[in-house]
Write a protein that holds these residues in place. Structure first.
Motif: not given
Length: 113
Positions: A9-15, A71-80, A90-102
Motif C-alpha cells: 500500500p505504501l508503494w501505491l501511495a508513492y505512485i 499531494h498535500m497528504f502525500g507530502g505529510l506522509r513523506l515528512m512523517a 503507516q499503511k493505515t495513515w496512507a489509506a486515511a490520507a487518501t480517504a481524506g483527499a477523496f
C-alpha cells in the motif's frame, strides 16, 4: 521480488503522490495563463470563466481538488517517514490520507454543484 513490493500500500501511495504532482504540474501553466488574462484581457477572461459553469469543468475542478489534497497528504506522509520512527500503522495513515483527499474533493464537488 519487485511484484511483491509494488503490491504494498505504501508503494501505491508513492505512485499516487507522483501522479498527483505530475497532474498539478500540467495544470499550473494553464492556471498562470488564466491569471494573465485577468491582468491583460478582462473580456477574454470573462468569456473563459463562463466555461466554469459547465458540469465537465465542475468535475475537472473536483479532480484538481483531489490532486491537491492527495499531494498535500502525500507530502505529510513523506515528512512523517523522514521525521517519525517507522511503524506498521503507516499503511493505515496512507489509506486515511487518501480517504481524506477523496472526502475533501467530494465536499468541494457538493458545494460546486
Amino acid at each position: 521480488m519487485k511484484a511483491v513490493a509494488r503490491a504494498h500500500p505504501l508503494w501505491l501511495a508513492y505512485i499516487l503522490h507522483r501522479i498527483s504532482g505530475i497532474g498539478l504540474a500540467l495544470f499550473l501553466p494553464v492556471h498562470f495563463w488564466v491569471l494573465s488574462l485577468a491582468l491583460n484581457n478582462a473580456a477574454q477572461l470573462d468569456a473563459f470563466l463562463t466555461l466554469s459553469d459547465l458540469p465537465i469543468v465542475k468535475l475537472a475542478e473536483t479532480g484538481l481538488v483531489f490532486l491537491l489534497a492527495v499531494h498535500m497528504f502525500g507530502g505529510l506522509r513523506l515528512m512523517a517517514l523522514e521525521w517519525l520512527p517507522w511503524n506498521a500503522a503507516q499503511k493505515t495513515w496512507a489509506a486515511a490520507a487518501t480517504a481524506g483527499a477523496f472526502f475533501i474533493s467530494i465536499i468541494f464537488l457538493m458545494q460546486a454543484i
